[in-house]
Scaffold this motif. Structure first.
Motif, PDB file in Angstrom:
ATOM      1  N   ASN A  63       0.800  -1.230   0.000  1.00 55.95           N
ATOM      2  CA  ASN A  63       0.000   0.000   0.000  1.00 55.95           C
ATOM      3  C   ASN A  63       0.833   1.281   0.000  1.00 55.95           C
ATOM      4  OD1 ASN A  63      -2.469  -1.277  -0.078  1.00 55.95           O
ATOM      5  ND2 ASN A  63      -2.710  -1.314   2.142  1.00 55.95           N
ATOM      6  N   GLU A  65       2.619   3.062  -2.217  1.00 60.71           N
ATOM      7  CA  GLU A  65       2.389   4.058  -3.275  1.00 60.71           C
ATOM      8  C   GLU A  65       1.019   4.724  -3.156  1.00 60.71           C
ATOM      9  OE1 GLU A  65       4.551   5.405  -5.355  1.00 60.71           O
ATOM     10  OE2 GLU A  65       6.130   4.095  -4.565  1.00 60.71           O
ATOM     11  N   LYS A  66      -0.007   3.952  -2.788  1.00 56.01           N
ATOM     12  CA  LYS A  66      -1.348   4.524  -2.614  1.00 56.01           C
ATOM     13  C   LYS A  66      -1.361   5.505  -1.443  1.00 56.01           C
ATOM     14  CE  LYS A  66      -3.760   0.484  -4.386  1.00 56.01           C
ATOM     15  NZ  LYS A  66      -4.542  -0.702  -4.025  1.00 56.01           N
ATOM     16  N   LYS A  68       1.288   7.078  -0.178  1.00 57.80           N
ATOM     17  CA  LYS A  68       2.103   8.229  -0.575  1.00 57.80           C
ATOM     18  C   LYS A  68       1.277   9.207  -1.412  1.00 57.80           C
ATOM     19  CE  LYS A  68       5.372   8.551  -3.925  1.00 57.80           C
ATOM     20  NZ  LYS A  68       6.578   8.191  -4.679  1.00 57.80           N
ATOM     21  N   SER A  69       0.538   8.705  -2.363  1.00 58.44           N
ATOM     22  CA  SER A  69      -0.306   9.564  -3.209  1.00 58.44           C
ATOM     23  C   SER A  69      -1.363  10.287  -2.387  1.00 58.44           C
ATOM     24  CB  SER A  69      -0.984   8.738  -4.302  1.00 58.44           C
ATOM     25  OG  SER A  69      -0.035   8.243  -5.194  1.00 58.44           O
ATOM     26  N   LYS A  70      -1.966   9.581  -1.443  1.00 61.97           N
ATOM     27  CA  LYS A  70      -3.008  10.189  -0.607  1.00 61.97           C
ATOM     28  C   LYS A  70      -2.412  11.270   0.299  1.00 61.97           C
ATOM     29  CE  LYS A  70      -6.561   9.120  -1.082  1.00 61.97           C
ATOM     30  NZ  LYS A  70      -7.631   9.719  -1.922  1.00 61.97           N
ATOM     31  N   LEU A  72       0.319  13.061  -0.321  1.00 58.44           N
ATOM     32  CA  LEU A  72       0.646  14.202  -1.182  1.00 58.44           C
ATOM     33  C   LEU A  72      -0.598  14.999  -1.570  1.00 58.44           C
ATOM     34  CD1 LEU A  72       3.365  12.548  -3.453  1.00 58.44           C
ATOM     35  CD2 LEU A  72       3.725  14.291  -1.677  1.00 58.44           C
ATOM     36  N   GLU A  73      -1.721  14.324  -1.736  1.00 54.39           N
ATOM     37  CA  GLU A  73      -2.983  14.989  -2.097  1.00 54.39           C
ATOM     38  C   GLU A  73      -3.521  15.836  -0.945  1.00 54.39           C
ATOM     39  OE1 GLU A  73      -7.554  13.429  -2.488  1.00 54.39           O
ATOM     40  OE2 GLU A  73      -6.000  12.217  -3.458  1.00 54.39           O
TER      41      GLU A  73
END
Length: 103
Positions: A63, A65-66, A68-70, A72-73
């Motif tokens: 999990n 990358e998911k 990390k993206s969340k 950053l968002e």
């Protein structure tokens, strides 16, 4: 399943709570712990000492990358800390808890 702890820091408890809630609701994390900390660092050639909230995010390694993206968002920092720490030893019961509460 490989389990990890992902760490990030936030400028406010409210921002940390928001990120934690989203990660739990989306089943990206089994548990998120918040701690108040004092951070010393240099940013753009200036020294800082700030009160921050540390998030310890317990999850599956898959999990990262998911999450990390969340982060950053949802994060207010230009460059948030997002680091992964491998869990090398844990009780089987706790690993089952992480597996059972994440996708």
């Amino acid at each position: 399943m490989k389990a990890v702890i992902i760490q990030t820091t936030c400028a406010s408890k409210e921002e940390a709570q928001k990120i934690a809630k989203v990660l739990i609701e989306q089943k990206l994390a089994a548990c998120v712990q918040l701690s108040q900390i004092e951070s010393f660092y240099t940013w753009k050639d200036e020294f800082y000492c700030d009160n921050e909230t540390l998030l310890n995010i317990k999850t599956r390694k898959a999990n990262f990358e998911k999450i990390k993206s969340k982060i950053l968002e949802l994060h207010s920092y230009d460059l948030p800390e997002i680091i992964q720490l491998d869990i090398t030893n844990a009780s089987e019961e706790y690993l089952k808890f992480i597996k059972g509460n994440t996708i």
